[in-house]
Design an enzyme around this catalytic site. Sequence first.
Site, PDB file in Angstrom:
ATOM      1  N   HIS A   1      -2.735   7.539   6.806  1.00 49.18           N
ATOM      2  CA  HIS A   1      -1.633   8.455   6.164  1.00 49.18           C
ATOM      3  C   HIS A   1      -2.500   9.706   5.773  1.00 49.18           C
ATOM      4  O   HIS A   1      -2.144  10.717   5.389  1.00 49.18           O
ATOM      5  CB  HIS A   1      -1.203   7.653   4.951  1.00 49.18           C
TER       6      HIS A   1
ATOM      7  N   HIS B   1      -4.651   1.212   7.483  1.00 49.07           N
ATOM      8  CA  HIS B   1      -3.141   1.795   7.287  1.00 49.07           C
ATOM      9  C   HIS B   1      -2.978   2.979   6.268  1.00 49.07           C
ATOM     10  O   HIS B   1      -2.568   3.801   6.821  1.00 49.07           O
ATOM     11  CB  HIS B   1      -2.262   0.500   7.061  1.00 49.07           C
ATOM     12  N   GLU B   2      -3.550   2.606   5.224  1.00 49.83           N
ATOM     13  CA  GLU B   2      -3.307   3.847   4.115  1.00 49.83           C
ATOM     14  C   GLU B   2      -4.306   4.866   4.599  1.00 49.83           C
ATOM     15  O   GLU B   2      -3.923   6.185   4.435  1.00 49.83           O
ATOM     16  CB  GLU B   2      -3.416   3.282   2.879  1.00 49.83           C
TER      17      GLU B   2
ATOM     18  N   GLY C   1       0.766  -1.219  -0.166  1.00 48.84           N
ATOM     19  CA  GLY C   1      -0.120  -0.006  -0.081  1.00 48.84           C
ATOM     20  C   GLY C   1       0.726   1.168   0.004  1.00 48.84           C
ATOM     21  O   GLY C   1       2.087   1.318   0.378  1.00 48.84           O
TER      22      GLY C   1
ATOM     23  N   CYS D   1       5.749   0.071   7.297  1.00 47.35           N
ATOM     24  CA  CYS D   1       5.505   1.126   6.635  1.00 47.35           C
ATOM     25  C   CYS D   1       6.716   1.757   5.846  1.00 47.35           C
ATOM     26  O   CYS D   1       7.621   1.716   6.529  1.00 47.35           O
ATOM     27  CB  CYS D   1       5.090   2.114   7.565  1.00 47.35           C
ATOM     28  N   LEU D   2       6.450   1.940   4.559  1.00 47.59           N
ATOM     29  CA  LEU D   2       7.462   2.666   3.580  1.00 47.59           C
ATOM     30  C   LEU D   2       7.922   3.809   4.112  1.00 47.59           C
ATOM     31  O   LEU D   2       9.236   4.111   3.696  1.00 47.59           O
ATOM     32  CB  LEU D   2       6.956   2.592   2.093  1.00 47.59           C
TER      33      LEU D   2
ATOM     34  N   GLN E   1       2.680  10.085   1.285  1.00 46.64           N
ATOM     35  CA  GLN E   1       4.019   9.248   1.326  1.00 46.64           C
ATOM     36  C   GLN E   1       5.106   9.806   0.339  1.00 46.64           C
ATOM     37  O   GLN E   1       6.229   9.313   0.232  1.00 46.64           O
ATOM     38  CB  GLN E   1       3.752   7.798   1.400  1.00 46.64           C
TER      39      GLN E   1
END
Length: 194
Positions: free
Chosen positions: A148, A144-145, A47, A102-103, A52
């Site tokens: 953000h 999660h996304e 994701g 997480c990226l 991000q």
Amino acid sequence: MSILKIARMGHPVLRRVADRVEDPLDPEIQRLIADMKDTMKDAAGVGLAAPQVFQSLAIMVYYVPALRKSDDPDDGEVPLSVLINPEIEPIGDEIVDGWEGCLSIPGLQGVVPRWNKIRYRGLNEKGESVEHTAGGFHARVVQHEYDHLIGVMYPERMEDMSLLGFNEELRENPPETTFRQSVATDAGSDDEEA
């Protein structure tokens, strides 16, 4: 298509609420979506949200690989998907713990409580309305996304900071913990991060 730089935790773009997208078919939005897909694939994520990649817009891309689906009928394999201006609501009050990475926080993961089932709605990349019910890993990735897009990162959701660690250390020295559900989902551990 381009591989975009990923913002890391601490950058102000990750702390603000993303702006709604007025025209999903705008060529700049379509280019951003294509670049986000490429960036997520390149980073081996499941994701990615627009903040991000330094774009404070309410857009997320995600997928659920077959190996992550559970027995939950609302948690199956999901192809690469786009969700614009999403809204989510919990279904029931069951909360489950699961590992997330997480990226924007490379190399770390932690145990995060999430609703086990959600309903989400928004627009797809063609500007069409979509609505889905999600459970298990599917629900975890979307939540999660979504976080953000509202300026929240997963460590802020954690209840036990002793369950935050570097991927390599956790693989070699897994913590002893009891999850709220016997079958915990695993978002972002190992090589896949959201």
